[in-house]
Design an enzyme around this catalytic site. Structure first.
Site, PDB file in Angstrom:
ATOM      1  N   LYS A  45      62.749  63.532  47.551  1.00 12.15           N
ATOM      2  CA  LYS A  45      64.120  63.181  47.161  1.00 12.15           C
ATOM      3  C   LYS A  45      64.554  64.064  46.000  1.00 12.15           C
ATOM      4  CE  LYS A  45      66.893  59.111  45.829  1.00 12.15           C
ATOM      5  NZ  LYS A  45      66.835  57.674  45.461  1.00 12.15           N
ATOM      6  N   SER A  74      69.748  54.664  48.061  1.00  8.28           N
ATOM      7  CA  SER A  74      70.181  56.023  47.852  1.00  8.28           C
ATOM      8  C   SER A  74      69.206  57.060  48.424  1.00  8.28           C
ATOM      9  CB  SER A  74      70.329  56.278  46.347  1.00  8.28           C
ATOM     10  OG  SER A  74      69.083  56.085  45.690  1.00  8.28           O
ATOM     11  N   SER A  90      66.554  51.297  46.690  1.00  6.78           N
ATOM     12  CA  SER A  90      66.799  52.577  47.349  1.00  6.78           C
ATOM     13  C   SER A  90      65.656  53.169  48.152  1.00  6.78           C
ATOM     14  CB  SER A  90      67.256  53.610  46.328  1.00  6.78           C
ATOM     15  OG  SER A  90      68.599  53.395  46.016  1.00  6.78           O
TER      16      SER A  90
HETATM   17  N1  GLN Z   1      72.112  50.345  45.806  1.00  3.54           N
HETATM   18  C1  GLN Z   1      71.703  50.171  44.441  1.00  3.54           C
HETATM   19  C2  GLN Z   1      72.659  50.865  43.518  1.00  3.54           C
HETATM   20  O1  GLN Z   1      73.607  51.403  43.993  1.00  3.54           O
HETATM   21  C3  GLN Z   1      70.301  50.658  44.265  1.00  3.54           C
HETATM   22  C4  GLN Z   1      70.192  52.099  44.005  1.00  3.54           C
HETATM   23  C5  GLN Z   1      68.771  52.545  43.781  1.00  3.54           C
HETATM   24  O2  GLN Z   1      67.833  51.803  44.015  1.00  3.54           O
HETATM   25  N2  GLN Z   1      68.625  53.741  43.286  1.00  3.54           N
HETATM   26  O3  GLN Z   1      72.475  50.891  42.348  1.00  3.54           O
END
Ligand code: GLN
Length: 477
Positions: free
Chosen positions: A79, A154, A178
């Site tokens: 990532k 994400s 994420s």
């Molecule tokens: N969907 C969550 C957010 O938008 C989690 C994001 C993540 O885990 N990086 O913050």
């Protein structure tokens, strides 16, 4: 060679036994990426030189008949929030569009030291903020199971690249879900380790008290192999724990009979899609048939988790993202006359809308007069959530829940409604807030053939137990 059949062990033994070479394997993956990724969008940057150098090193070992390390010759994706020396690392943001890091993230370095071949950097929501990968400054990712749908976020690029066989395994990051949510949307395995289990050194920070690195993989065993490789104390991250790393792989086959599995009513209530509910309930029945004892539990503060998460995460983000000012690295605006113009224009041009929204939210929550009302309150809720889990784990060994209230939604469907997007994080943010580990594994599909994920949560440093339950489920499925 059928790349869809390649697990870590299969790829490594093929190279070891010289049925193929690590170089040929990397080339096969690059050919697949060239062919399939234009319609998926998982990769942002390919690191061919670095990949080929590692592949040649592994081929030389195999040629001498030496034993390859655990990921010898295995193609992996990373990532783009993890920095890679000499390879552009953008965190999905324009503000880091030209950033070539001078050092490596510890987790990446450990994978490579174990022989992994890093194919490239994977698309993600900007600074890992999002649940659909539509917040990437570069391009969205399309779900390989249905190209009209999001892959989740994400770590959408990480999940999509594993699901589409464009890497054997990938690293993702999880701050509020994420790793697990995109794993569930793309039908792969995603593991959130305990906070402190894996070093965050070289992970571009979103919310430091919530950020975790972990694997996305096609099988529970592959996730266990990657965790074993990247886990453990790192002097470069003072929050990495001094706790010994068990051999997760050796513990996978221990029996699950007699294990107590908690089911929390708060995770099977309002807002949960019917097909997801049915699939997860069937998953629970399968665990019961394997000899697990199913125990009803309650996690009463669950309903406060999303608001608490979005206060803590945005507050920490507003502070972490202050470093992007156009001075030291990243984008610098050309349209400037004064120093303050330079800060403001560089940030305005460099950050996307969602990142700006969160910086504003977080700055507000931390400002004098609001600190007690929002940030401090959220921290207290965080403690209550952690206590909910502590109480529950006095009675059970693991907790099973859905990973996400729905299967993958359509691209664009929630783009104009950030609140709806935030609310869908309900089942995942709790583990990050409490610092406990969790894994999402595929447990069925909707009528439209979209994957559904089941989440298994464990005690602090209890990854071995949840991996074991997940493995037993996967073997029986
Ligand atoms: N969907 C969550 C957010 O938008 C989690 C994001 C993540 O885990 N990086 O913050």
């Amino acid at each position: 060679m059928d790349l869809s059949l390649l697990t870590i062990d299969a790829a490594r033994s093929a190279v070891q036994e010289r049925k193929t070479s690590a170089t040929a394997l990397a080339e096969a993956y690059y050919a697949k990426i060239e062919n399939d990724d234009p319609k998926i969008g998982a990769y942002l940057t390919l690191s061919m030189e670095r990949a080929m150098a590692k592949a040649i090193e592994m081929d030389a070992l195999a040629a001498k008949g030496e034993k390859l390390p655990p990921l010898g010759g295995v193609p992996v994706g990373i990532k783009d929030v993890m920095v890679t020396k000499g390879v552009r690392s953008t965190a999905g943001s324009k503000i880091l569009g030209n950033y070539i890091p001078p050092y490596d993230c510890t987790a990446v370095a450990r994978l490579e030291a174990a022989g992994a071949v890093v194919l490239g950097k994977l698309n993600c929501d900007e600074f890992a903020m999002g649940s659909s990968n539509e917040n990437s400054a570069w391009k969205p990712v399309h779900n390989p199971r249905d190209l009209t749908r999001v892959p989740g976020g994400s770590s959408g690029g990480s999940a999509a690249c594993v699901a589409a066989d464009m890497a054997v395994v990938a690293l993702g990051s999880d701050t509020g879900g994420s790793i697990r949510q995109p794993a569930s949307f793309c039908g792969v395995v995603g593991l959130l380790p305990t906070y402190g289990r894996v070093s965050r050194y070289g992970l571009i920070a979103f919310a430091s008290s919530l950020d975790h690195i972990g694997p996305l993989a096609k099988s529970v065993k592959d996730a266990a192999i990657v965790l074993r490789t990247i886990a453990g104390r790192d002097p470069m991250d003072s929050t990495s724990a001094e706790v010994p790393v068990p051999d997760y792989v050796a513990e996978l086959d221990k029996p699950v009979r007699g294990m107590k599995i908690g089911i929390a009513r708060e995770y099977l209530s309002e807002g949960l899609d019917g097909e997801v509910r049915n699939a997860v309930e069937a998953g629970i029945q399968k665990l019961a048939s394997l000899g697990c004892e199913i125990v009803q539990i309650s996690l009463p503060h669950t309903k406060y988790a999303v608001p608490a998460y979005y206060i803590v995460a945005t507050a920490e983000a507003s502070s972490n993202l202050a470093r992007f000012d156009g001075v030291r690295y990243g984008h610098r605006s050309k349209d400037v006359r004064t120093l303050s113009d330079m800060y403001r224009h560089s940030r305005d041009e460099g950050f996307g809308a969602e990142v700006k929204r969160r910086i504003m939210l977080g700055t507000y929550a931390l400002s004098a007069g609001y600190y007690d009302a929002y940030y401090l309150k959220a921290q207290k809720v965080r403690t209550l959530l952690a206590r909910d889990f502590e109480e529950a784990f006095k009675k059970v060994d693991a907790i099973v829940t859905p990973t996400s209230p729905t299967a993958a939604f359509k691209l664009g469907e929630k783009l104009d409604d950030p609140l709806a997007m935030y609310l869908a994080d309900i089942y995942t943010v709790t583990a990050d807030l409490a610092g406990i580990p969790g894994i999402s594994i595929p447990c069925g599909a909707t009528k439209e053939k979209l994957p559904i994920g089941m989440q298994i949560l464990g005690k602090h440093f209890g990854e071995a137990a949840i991996l074991r339950v997940a493995h037993a489920y996967e073997q029986a499925a």
